[in-house]
Design an enzyme around this catalytic site. Sequence first.
Site, short mmCIF file in Angstrom:
data_model
loop_
_atom_site.label_atom_id
_atom_site.label_comp_id
_atom_site.label_asym_id
_atom_site.label_seq_id
_atom_site.Cartn_x
_atom_site.Cartn_y
_atom_site.Cartn_z
N ALA A 89 0.71 -1.25 -0.23
CA ALA A 89 -0.02 -0.04 0.02
C ALA A 89 0.79 1.33 0.07
O ALA A 89 0.27 2.41 -0.24
CB ALA A 89 -1.00 0.01 1.19
N GLN A 90 2.03 1.29 0.37
CA GLN A 90 2.90 2.32 0.36
C GLN A 90 4.42 2.02 0.35
O GLN A 90 4.79 0.76 0.32
CB GLN A 90 2.59 3.10 1.87
N ASP A 144 -2.23 -5.71 1.94
CA ASP A 144 -1.79 -4.90 3.08
C ASP A 144 -2.70 -4.81 4.15
O ASP A 144 -3.84 -4.99 3.89
CB ASP A 144 -1.43 -3.45 2.40
N ASP A 193 -3.65 -9.22 6.79
CA ASP A 193 -2.50 -9.02 7.78
C ASP A 193 -1.70 -10.41 7.74
O ASP A 193 -2.06 -11.49 8.02
CB ASP A 193 -3.07 -9.14 9.09
N VAL A 194 -0.31 -10.33 7.22
CA VAL A 194 0.43 -11.36 6.70
C VAL A 194 0.81 -12.22 7.95
O VAL A 194 1.27 -13.15 7.97
CB VAL A 194 1.64 -10.85 6.18
N TYR A 236 14.88 -6.11 15.09
CA TYR A 236 14.80 -5.69 13.53
C TYR A 236 16.02 -6.38 12.73
O TYR A 236 15.69 -7.05 11.95
CB TYR A 236 14.75 -4.45 13.27
N1 LIG Z 1 12.72 2.08 4.20
C1 LIG Z 1 14.07 1.83 4.56
O1 LIG Z 1 14.87 2.30 4.74
C2 LIG Z 1 14.07 0.15 4.29
C3 LIG Z 1 13.07 -0.58 4.46
N2 LIG Z 1 13.31 -1.94 4.51
C4 LIG Z 1 12.15 -3.06 4.51
O2 LIG Z 1 11.24 -2.85 3.18
C5 LIG Z 1 10.23 -3.12 3.55
C6 LIG Z 1 8.96 -2.50 3.39
O3 LIG Z 1 9.13 -1.26 4.25
P1 LIG Z 1 8.86 0.40 3.85
O4 LIG Z 1 8.22 0.40 2.45
O5 LIG Z 1 10.26 0.99 4.00
O6 LIG Z 1 7.97 0.98 5.11
P2 LIG Z 1 6.54 1.36 5.08
O7 LIG Z 1 6.18 1.49 6.57
O8 LIG Z 1 6.59 2.62 4.29
O9 LIG Z 1 5.59 0.11 4.43
C7 LIG Z 1 5.45 -1.06 5.04
C8 LIG Z 1 4.13 -1.46 4.54
O10 LIG Z 1 3.99 -2.64 5.26
C9 LIG Z 1 2.58 -2.93 5.51
N3 LIG Z 1 2.41 -3.82 6.98
C10 LIG Z 1 2.96 -3.81 8.33
N4 LIG Z 1 2.52 -4.63 8.78
C11 LIG Z 1 1.76 -5.57 8.13
C12 LIG Z 1 0.97 -6.67 8.33
N5 LIG Z 1 1.35 -7.24 9.48
N6 LIG Z 1 0.51 -7.25 7.14
C13 LIG Z 1 0.44 -6.57 6.05
N7 LIG Z 1 1.09 -5.66 5.62
C14 LIG Z 1 1.64 -4.89 6.84
C15 LIG Z 1 2.27 -1.45 6.12
O11 LIG Z 1 0.72 -1.14 6.12
C16 LIG Z 1 2.98 -0.57 4.95
O12 LIG Z 1 1.94 -0.55 3.91
C17 LIG Z 1 10.15 -3.73 5.08
O13 LIG Z 1 10.38 -5.12 5.09
C18 LIG Z 1 11.47 -2.96 5.71
O14 LIG Z 1 11.75 -3.70 6.54
C19 LIG Z 1 14.79 -2.80 4.16
C20 LIG Z 1 15.65 -1.77 4.11
C21 LIG Z 1 15.58 -0.31 4.25
C1 LIG Z 2 16.23 2.77 11.76
C2 LIG Z 2 15.28 2.76 10.64
C3 LIG Z 2 15.84 1.68 9.77
C4 LIG Z 2 14.77 0.90 8.97
C5 LIG Z 2 15.24 0.56 7.59
C6 LIG Z 2 16.34 -0.11 7.14
O1 LIG Z 2 16.27 -1.57 7.27
C7 LIG Z 2 17.44 0.48 7.20
C8 LIG Z 2 18.65 -0.13 7.15
C9 LIG Z 2 19.86 0.67 6.64
C10 LIG Z 2 21.04 0.58 6.73
C11 LIG Z 2 21.85 -0.45 7.90
C12 LIG Z 2 23.08 -0.42 8.10
C13 LIG Z 2 23.69 -1.50 8.88
C14 LIG Z 2 25.04 -1.42 9.05
C15 LIG Z 2 25.68 -2.54 9.71
O2 LIG Z 2 25.96 -3.59 8.61
C16 LIG Z 2 27.02 -2.26 10.22
O3 LIG Z 2 27.93 -2.29 9.07
C17 LIG Z 2 27.33 -0.93 10.49
C18 LIG Z 2 28.93 -0.54 10.81
C19 LIG Z 2 28.63 1.02 11.30
C20 LIG Z 2 30.44 1.31 11.43
O4 LIG Z 2 30.62 2.26 10.63
O5 LIG Z 2 31.08 0.65 12.35
#
Ligand SMILES: NC(=O)C1=CN([C@@H]2O[C@H](COP(=O)(O)OP(=O)(O)OC[C@H]3O[C@@H](n4cnc5c(N)ncnc54)[C@H](O)[C@@H]3O)[C@@H](O)[C@H]2O)C=CC1
Ligand SMILES: CCCCCC(=O)/C=C/C=C\C=C\C=C\[C@@H](O)[C@@H](O)CCCC(=O)O
Length: 270
Positions: free
Chosen positions: A14-15, A36, A64-65, A151
Amino acid sequence: MSLKGKVALVTGAAQGLGKGFTRILLTHGAKVSLLDVNEAAGAELKRSLDGDFGADSTVFLPCDVTSDAQLKDAFRRTLETFGRIDIVCNNAGILDENAWERTVSINLCAVVRGTYLALQHMKKESGGQGGVIVNVASVAGLGPLLSTPVYTATKHGVVGFSRAIAEVSKVCDYGVRVNVLCPSFTNTAILSNIEDDRTTGQFARLKDISKKMLQDAGVLDVSEVAEGFLQLVTDEGKNGSVLMVTKAGTAYVTFPQVVKDLVASPSVVL
Ligand SMILES: NC(=O)C1=CN([C@@H]2O[C@H](COP(=O)(O)OP(=O)(O)OC[C@H]3O[C@@H](n4cnc5c(N)ncnc54)[C@H](O)[C@@H]3O)[C@@H](O)[C@H]2O)C=CC1
Ligand SMILES: CCCCCC(=O)/C=C/C=C\C=C\C=C\[C@@H](O)[C@@H](O)CCCC(=O)O
């Protein structure tokens, strides 16, 4: 692999990133089943996509997954609507160190559930036509994001589980590729958690360190991550691949073969 005529199921569609994955799939000719838990956002996105791609290109299924019954029903309704499933993206995820059991349930347990349901429908030995699964982990699945240990654990679990299932699929000739996407910080709602004491809980005092990591790493646009997602879906040579997407670039991750290295050189001290 051409996406024309292919059907994808995306959780958390959804987003954020799920919405970006949905749009790039539609742009390349696929039809998409949007799952979603946020019914309002899902319905709003469906209305928007109807205007851009036509009403028959998507279906929105509130789901809801964490519910086995709801996810099974969503797969069933996807098949009813489009007649096939070729691509599954287990994307839904949250970050909440206070509600850590729910974080595990969504980020890891539901990815396992969605992967097993996908295999049930797609693997050749059960009459399926094969396909591809992309599970969404994170760079935090490759190394610790210190203010979010649970996480981090869930994302490490997604990487490990997906790589193992990819090997199972290869050995058992399921005809299903399983890959992992590891984005860095991306401009979506989840990033706000980094500053939110309600979700960082006992680790809130570490948020300045995480914020500095974010500033140093930079923030991706959803579209940059979606391009990496598309690679994992369409490159039929990719199975068990882990793609890291960062502002510094995009790269496939290689992992040490500890056992082989250990056997090869017993002097290796773990
Ligand atoms: N935004 C970031 O910096 C990063 C995000 N991710 C991962 O990417 C994926 C998507 O996250 P984003 O789009 O960033 O966040 P977001 O919060 O914008 O989107 C997450 C979506 O998942 C849905 N959701 C949450 N719980 C749910 C459930 N129980 N059942 C069904 N839907 C559910 C929410 O309603 C929302 O639409 C996540 O797994 C997140 O951990 C990974 C690395 C970086
Ligand atoms: C807090 C919101 C994050 C949720 C979204 C998400 O998953 C974002 C992840 C982005 C980056 C993660 C970085 C992790 C880094 C580690 O792998 C480690 O390498 C960091 C070491 C840092 C250092 O300089 O020592």
